[in-house]
Design a protein around this motif. Structure first.
Motif, short mmCIF file in Angstrom:
data_model
loop_
_atom_site.label_atom_id
_atom_site.label_comp_id
_atom_site.label_asym_id
_atom_site.label_seq_id
_atom_site.Cartn_x
_atom_site.Cartn_y
_atom_site.Cartn_z
N VAL A 1 -1.93 7.73 6.30
CA VAL A 1 -3.21 7.43 5.64
C VAL A 1 -2.93 6.68 4.33
N VAL A 2 -3.63 5.59 4.12
CA VAL A 2 -3.50 4.83 2.88
C VAL A 2 -4.10 5.64 1.73
N VAL A 3 -3.29 5.84 0.67
CA VAL A 3 -3.78 6.60 -0.49
C VAL A 3 -3.85 5.74 -1.75
N ASP A 4 -3.26 4.55 -1.72
CA ASP A 4 -3.38 3.63 -2.84
C ASP A 4 -3.08 2.22 -2.34
N VAL A 5 -3.63 1.23 -3.03
CA VAL A 5 -3.44 -0.17 -2.61
C VAL A 5 -3.05 -1.02 -3.81
N GLY A 6 -2.19 -2.03 -3.55
CA GLY A 6 -1.80 -2.95 -4.59
C GLY A 6 -2.93 -3.92 -4.93
N VAL B 1 0.86 -1.19 0.00
CA VAL B 1 0.00 0.00 0.00
C VAL B 1 0.89 1.23 0.00
N LEU B 2 0.35 2.32 -0.50
CA LEU B 2 1.05 3.60 -0.47
C LEU B 2 0.46 4.43 0.66
N VAL B 3 1.32 4.87 1.55
CA VAL B 3 0.90 5.61 2.73
C VAL B 3 1.38 7.05 2.64
N GLU B 4 0.47 8.00 2.81
CA GLU B 4 0.85 9.39 3.01
C GLU B 4 1.24 9.53 4.47
N VAL B 5 2.51 9.79 4.71
CA VAL B 5 3.06 9.74 6.06
C VAL B 5 2.66 10.99 6.84
N LYS B 6 2.14 10.76 8.05
CA LYS B 6 1.76 11.86 8.95
C LYS B 6 2.75 12.00 10.11
N ALA B 7 3.36 10.90 10.52
CA ALA B 7 4.32 10.95 11.64
C ALA B 7 5.31 9.80 11.49
N GLN C 1 -3.17 -7.04 -4.85
CA GLN C 1 -3.36 -8.21 -4.00
C GLN C 1 -3.80 -7.85 -2.58
N VAL C 2 -4.01 -6.57 -2.31
CA VAL C 2 -4.33 -6.12 -0.95
C VAL C 2 -5.84 -6.11 -0.76
N ASN C 3 -6.29 -6.82 0.26
CA ASN C 3 -7.72 -6.90 0.55
C ASN C 3 -8.11 -6.33 1.90
N ASP C 4 -7.14 -6.27 2.83
CA ASP C 4 -7.47 -5.91 4.21
C ASP C 4 -7.44 -4.41 4.47
N LEU C 5 -6.81 -3.65 3.57
CA LEU C 5 -6.73 -2.20 3.74
C LEU C 5 -7.30 -1.52 2.51
N LYS C 6 -7.78 -0.30 2.72
CA LYS C 6 -8.37 0.47 1.60
C LYS C 6 -7.95 1.93 1.71
N ARG C 7 -8.15 2.64 0.62
CA ARG C 7 -7.83 4.07 0.63
C ARG C 7 -8.60 4.78 1.74
N GLY C 8 -7.90 5.66 2.43
CA GLY C 8 -8.52 6.41 3.52
C GLY C 8 -8.29 5.82 4.89
N ASP C 9 -7.84 4.57 4.96
CA ASP C 9 -7.57 3.96 6.26
C ASP C 9 -6.39 4.66 6.94
N GLU C 10 -6.55 4.92 8.23
CA GLU C 10 -5.43 5.45 9.03
C GLU C 10 -4.69 4.26 9.64
N VAL C 11 -3.43 4.16 9.34
CA VAL C 11 -2.65 2.96 9.69
C VAL C 11 -1.34 3.35 10.35
N PHE C 12 -0.73 2.36 11.01
CA PHE C 12 0.62 2.56 11.56
C PHE C 12 1.33 1.23 11.62
N GLY C 13 2.66 1.28 11.74
CA GLY C 13 3.41 0.05 11.86
C GLY C 13 4.90 0.26 11.67
N MET C 14 5.66 -0.79 11.99
CA MET C 14 7.10 -0.84 11.72
C MET C 14 7.28 -1.59 10.42
N ILE C 15 7.79 -0.92 9.40
CA ILE C 15 7.78 -1.47 8.06
C ILE C 15 9.15 -2.02 7.64
N ASN C 16 9.12 -3.24 7.14
CA ASN C 16 10.27 -3.87 6.50
C ASN C 16 11.52 -3.85 7.37
N PHE C 17 11.36 -4.23 8.63
CA PHE C 17 12.52 -4.27 9.54
C PHE C 17 12.84 -5.72 9.89
#
Length: 313
Positions: free
Chosen positions: A71-76, A30-36, A78-94
């Motif tokens: 905030v999710v602004v685009d989805v691949g 997914v493509l995330v517009e980063v807020k923090a 194969q992505v089913n669990d997240l959609k555009r507009g979802d507010e998300v967080f996480g530790m990515i690719n570590f």
């Protein structure tokens, strides 16, 4: 998009603020517009040429950072669990190339979870790598349970302040070491006992502990081992300061481990639930603007950060 690129390892002057194209999504991303963005000691170590730098040195452009909320602004496809507009967080690719020091980041959807509504983006970004480290250490490397006696070094820091709260949530009797100005803070977040490491020798004051989480290493390792009961568990976090610690633990009749946190959607879901129910509350001691990422690194370098520091966009 704006991004901080590390041209070569070294001081903060090696950062360069540049304009890059937005990332191109893979099917599972997914493509995330980063807020923090959460800033961690591993960011600083990697910038300086240690930490994860050796494995990332060939990446161009090299963009540091792993903790994001946005905030999710685009989805691949194969992505089913997240959609555009979802507010998300996480530790990515570590441990890998996180690329979080940017206005947009593409990452595996499985590394992200929905942000609880009452949690701000800065609070969420603060509750990724440090919270995951504490959770994975205390529940997967060790298995902390009710009435275990748990020692947390650097208890007022990023990992430490989450570890205090998580160990307390798991039912343990929790002891934290910290500097004198942080004693009340460590007690306020759930420690049963706080020890000023500058005036009290914790190795003499403590004994028969079940688990010790050591975020310092070095000379602390041998001293900490003396506080554990036979068969207890010692976990050393800063890998560059843990050499020989597991062998010395074994010689002392203690189970010794080093660990490196890893991205996990399942564990992030647990962190989100703990945040939602306020079993853990991140302490954000300072917020910087995106352009102030170099200053945020300087703050981490002091070694005196209480809780977490965060960058906002």
């Amino acid at each position: 998009m704006k991004a901080f690129v590390l041209k070569q390892p070294g001081p903060v002057e090696m950062f360069q603020l540049v304009t890059l194209p937005k990332p191109v999504l893979k099917p599972d991303e997914v493509l995330v517009e980063v807020k923090a963005i959460g800033i961690n000691p591993i960011d600083v170590k990697t910038r300086m040429g240690i930490g994860l730098y050796p494995q990332l040195a060939g990446e161009q452009p090299l963009i540091l950072g792993w903790d994001v909320s946005g905030v999710v602004v685009d989805v691949g496809t194969q992505v089913n669990d997240l959609k555009r507009g979802d507010e998300v967080f996480g530790m990515i690719n570590f441990p890998g190339h996180g690329k979080a020091y940017a206005e947009y980041v593409a990452c595996k959807a499985e590394h992200l979870v929905i942000k609880p509504g009452h949690v701000s983006h800065p609070e969420a970004a603060a509750s990724c790598l440090a919270a995951l480290t504490a959770w994975q250490a205390l529940t997967q490397v060790a298995t902390v349970g009710p009435n275990d006696r748990v020692l947390i070094h650097a208890a007022a820091g990023g990992v430490g302040h989450f570890a205090i709260q998580i160990a307390r949530y798991l039912g343990a009797y929790v002891i934290g070491t910290c500097s004198l100005p942080n004693i009340n803070f460590v007690l306020s977040i759930g420690a049963h006992k706080a020890i000023d490491y500058q005036s009290v020798d914790f190795a003499e004051a403590l004994h028969d502990l079940d688990v010790a989480l050591d975020g310092i290493g070095g000379s602390y390792a041998d001293r900490t081992l003396t506080t554990l009961k036979k068969g207890g568990t010692y976990i050393c976090l800063p890998s560059n300061n843990c050499k020989g610690a597991t062998e010395r633990a074994a010689a002392a009749g203690v189970k010794g481990f080093t660990m490196l946190v890893h991205s996990s959607g399942d564990d992030m879901k647990t962190i989100a639930t703990l945040l939602e129910k306020k079993h853990i509350v991140p302490h954000v001691s300072k917020i910087y603007s995106f352009e102030e990422i170099p200053q945020a690194h300087r703050q981490i370098e002091t070694g005196k950060t209480t809780g977490k520091i965060v960058v906002v966009l």
